[in-house]
Design a protein around this motif. Structure first.
Motif, mmCIF file in Angstrom:
data_model
loop_
_atom_site.group_PDB
_atom_site.id
_atom_site.type_symbol
_atom_site.label_atom_id
_atom_site.label_comp_id
_atom_site.label_asym_id
_atom_site.label_seq_id
_atom_site.Cartn_x
_atom_site.Cartn_y
_atom_site.Cartn_z
ATOM 1 N N THR A 3 8.626 54.830 17.579
ATOM 2 C CA THR A 3 8.163 56.028 18.277
ATOM 3 C C THR A 3 7.150 55.610 19.337
ATOM 4 O OG1 THR A 3 6.425 56.363 16.646
ATOM 5 C CG2 THR A 3 8.503 57.524 16.272
ATOM 6 N N LYS A 4 7.093 56.382 20.398
ATOM 7 C CA LYS A 4 6.168 56.082 21.483
ATOM 8 C C LYS A 4 4.749 56.462 21.085
ATOM 9 C CE LYS A 4 9.287 56.063 25.278
ATOM 10 N NZ LYS A 4 9.290 54.874 26.059
ATOM 11 N N THR A 5 3.790 55.651 21.554
ATOM 12 C CA THR A 5 2.379 55.932 21.339
ATOM 13 C C THR A 5 1.999 57.159 22.160
ATOM 14 O OG1 THR A 5 1.932 53.596 20.966
ATOM 15 C CG2 THR A 5 0.054 54.979 21.588
ATOM 16 N N ARG A 6 1.362 58.124 21.493
ATOM 17 C CA ARG A 6 1.046 59.394 22.162
ATOM 18 C C ARG A 6 -0.448 59.734 22.176
ATOM 19 N NH1 ARG A 6 5.896 61.804 23.050
ATOM 20 N NH2 ARG A 6 7.589 61.356 21.625
ATOM 21 N N THR A 7 -1.234 59.058 21.362
ATOM 22 C CA THR A 7 -2.655 59.403 21.298
ATOM 23 C C THR A 7 -3.512 58.149 21.460
ATOM 24 O OG1 THR A 7 -2.866 59.056 18.919
ATOM 25 C CG2 THR A 7 -2.118 61.253 19.642
#
Length: 166
Positions: A3-7
């Motif tokens: 999953t892509k880093t979002r935070t």
């Protein structure tokens, strides 16, 4: 698929995982640098930095434990490249003052990478309210800066002049 880093928290964990890998790789590389160095002062500096690096790994372990984090299993590509460069120097250069000067330069590349990384991590820790982590990261940052300064002084006062005379 990852999953892509979002935070920023996720980015902090990723970068902490990356630098943990970097430090682990460095603990394996420093003894090789110490053995390759001709100058006993330089060899000792690498051995001393190995002890510091082991302490830096422990600080990351402290942060992980205190925050209840789980580091990602990844390999720091930047450190892998820097370690490979030093390996190539050892293989390609004759043992002596020229290799010593090259090892100092290689070690400073590592220090500059670590200074940038720990400075960023400390800034993010502050933003995220991880003050205890920030303090530990700043302690490591100061060690990295001190090591870089020692390498600079050694290069100016000894290694470069010996290499020039060789």
């Amino acid at each position: 698929m990852a999953t892509k880093t979002r935070t920023l928290d996720e980015l902090f964990l990723h970068e902490l995982s990356d630098v943990y890998s970097a430090e682990k790789q460095l603990t394996k590389a420093l003894p090789r640098l110490a053995r390759a160095a001709t100058n006993s002062e330089l060899a000792q500096a690498f051995e001393t930095h190995l002890e510091e690096t082991l302490g830096q790994v422990q600080r990351i372990d402290q942060i992980v434990e205190a925050k209840g984090l789980r580091l990602k299993r990844l390999k720091c590509a930047a450190m892998e490249g820097l370690v490979e460069e030093s390996r190539e120097l050892i293989d390609e250069l004759e043992k002596g003052p020229i290799l010593d000067a090259a090892l100092v330069a290689a070690a400073q590349k590592v220090e500059h990478y670590e200074i940038a990384t720990y400075g960023t991590l400390a800034t993010w820790a502050k933003l995220l309210g991880h003050d205890d982590a920030m303090d530990l990261l700043l302690e490591t940052l100061q060690e990295e800066k001190a090591t870089d300064e020692k390498l600079t002084q050694f290069a100016k006062q000894t290694a470069n002049a010996e290499a020039q005379a060789a």
